[in-house]
Scaffold this active site. Structure first.
Site, PDB file in Angstrom:
ATOM      1  N   CYS A 118       0.986  -1.990  -0.248  1.00  0.00           N
ATOM      2  CA  CYS A 118       0.690   0.082   0.147  1.00  0.00           C
ATOM      3  C   CYS A 118       0.644   1.401   0.109  1.00  0.00           C
ATOM      4  O   CYS A 118       0.671   2.388  -0.381  1.00  0.00           O
ATOM      5  CB  CYS A 118      -0.450  -0.375   1.064  1.00  0.00           C
ATOM      6  SG  CYS A 118      -2.119  -1.050   1.282  1.00  0.00           S
ATOM      7  N   HIS A 254      -2.827   7.333   2.892  1.00  0.00           N
ATOM      8  CA  HIS A 254      -3.074   5.559   2.473  1.00  0.00           C
ATOM      9  C   HIS A 254      -5.026   5.677   2.952  1.00  0.00           C
ATOM     10  O   HIS A 254      -5.284   5.808   4.150  1.00  0.00           O
ATOM     11  CB  HIS A 254      -2.679   4.339   2.494  1.00  0.00           C
ATOM     12  CG  HIS A 254      -2.589   3.687   2.115  1.00  0.00           C
ATOM     13  ND1 HIS A 254      -3.673   3.348   1.750  1.00  0.00           N
ATOM     14  CD2 HIS A 254      -3.355   2.334   3.331  1.00  0.00           C
ATOM     15  CE1 HIS A 254      -3.830   1.938   1.284  1.00  0.00           C
ATOM     16  NE2 HIS A 254      -3.629   1.352   2.301  1.00  0.00           N
ATOM     17  N   ASN A 284     -10.201   0.138   0.692  1.00  0.00           N
ATOM     18  CA  ASN A 284      -8.898   0.208   0.387  1.00  0.00           C
ATOM     19  C   ASN A 284      -8.277  -0.153  -0.700  1.00  0.00           C
ATOM     20  O   ASN A 284      -8.338  -1.516  -0.594  1.00  0.00           O
ATOM     21  CB  ASN A 284      -8.178  -0.318   2.129  1.00  0.00           C
ATOM     22  CG  ASN A 284      -6.756  -1.246   2.057  1.00  0.00           C
ATOM     23  OD1 ASN A 284      -5.752  -0.062   0.980  1.00  0.00           O
ATOM     24  ND2 ASN A 284      -6.163  -1.215   2.766  1.00  0.00           N
TER      25      ASN A 284
END
Length: 327
Positions: A118, A254, A284
């Site tokens: 990520c 993020h 996500n």
């Protein structure tokens, strides 16, 4: 002196949208107890986009790249380098970046993928900035693209509610203006924490794919680690740049979990109206989450010229990083 500025951005989201209510109905049929309220309270997620069989990582990356090039008013033939951040490549090789290079006919571009989970997009921007600053490239296409829905165990309530699919792209171009450029970056890793967030799958000595090919996560450990390292990284990048945290206009963390975002905001005293949040609609999307959020906020008019934007990523590895940009 050479600097790297953001010349354009673009994004792609799969057409299929799955709401919490739809997901809950499917999970209940499998005997997995959950609810919309449970998901929203613990994650902030209300829906996610899920790719169909035709929407591969390279397909989504290509569509986002086309829009970014159009926005930047740059021909694909003028791109010198393509970097794709992804953990869900179409194939072991060739890279997604090479497939994108072919799809958009960027005949002059070198191309490669990076894998930092990520955090990948922040890592990729840092690499692209260094290529431009060194004179090795003038225009770099940086993409985050993921189909995490294909590595999620849809029988695991802890992870299946968290992820979505999508792609975001940014064109970085050479500039002589230091006041509209990437100002500083800060990237780190800690391999001793590799087991708290991983996909433990590999090809064994007999050539057989073995292990668990689904995402596994120690949620509590990830939460603590993420908040701690992102707080330190934000402070570090402000020290590097000489810019006070209070002078930054927008924060794009993020988009993993609203609780991480809110906790980080409280620790750094960031007003909620300075936080770009898309986790509610996108879930996500791993390496795609930052460029997706940036493109949305830029296109809806929140992020404007001369704004200071701090992007932060954190993910498996364990990896994390920050990058400060003057738009």
């Amino acid at each position: 002196m050479r600097y790297a500025r953001i010349a354009g951005s673009g994004s792609f989201l799969p057409k299929k949208i799955v709401s919490n209510e739809e997901l809950v109905s499917t999970l209940l049929l499998r005997g997995i107890e959950t609810s919309d309220e449970w998901i929203v309270q613990r994650t902030g997620i209300r829906q996610r986009h899920l790719a169909n069989s035709e929407e591969s990582t390279s397909y989504m990356a290509t569509e986002a790249a086309k829009l970014a090039l159009l926005d930047a008013k740059i021909k694909s033939s003028n791109i010198d380098l393509i970097i794709v951040a992804t953990s869900t490549s179409d194939k072991i090789f060739p890279s997604v970046a090479c497939l994108v290079q072919s799809n958009i006919m960027a005949t002059s571009a070198a191309a490669f993928d990076i894998q930092a989970a990520c955090s990948g997009f922040v890592y990729a921007l840092t690499i692209a900035n260094n290529f431009i600053r060194s004179g090795s490239a003038r225009n770099v296409l940086v993409i985050g693209s993921e189909v995490f829905s294909r590595i999620v165990d849809w029988n695991d309530r802890k992870t299946c509610v968290l992820f979505g699919d999508g792609a975001g792209a940014i064109v970085l171009s050479e500039s002589k203006e230091s006041d509209r450029s990437i100002i500083a970056s800060d990237i780190h890793s800690d391999g001793t924490c590799s087991e708290i967030l991983q996909v433990n799958s590999y090809v064994d000595k007999k050539g057989i794919i073995t292990g668990d090919h689904f995402v596994s996560m120690d949620g509590q450990s990830v939460f603590k680690k993420a908040v701690n390292v992102l707080e330190k990284s934000a402070i570090e990048i402000c020290n590097k740049s000489g810019i006070a945290l209070s002078n930054i206009d927008w924060f794009i963390p993020h988009q993993a979990n609203i609780r991480i975002i809110n906790m980080l905001g409280r620790k750094l005293n960031i007003p909620s109206n300075k936080l770009i949040v898309t986790v509610d609609n996108h879930a996500n999307t791993s390496a795609a989450s930052i460029p997706l959020a940036f493109d949305k906020a830029r296109k809806d008019g929140r992020i404007r010229m001369n704004n200071l934007v701090l992007m932060q990523g954190v993910g498996g590895g364990f990896t994390w990083g920050s990058i400060l940009i003057s738009i």
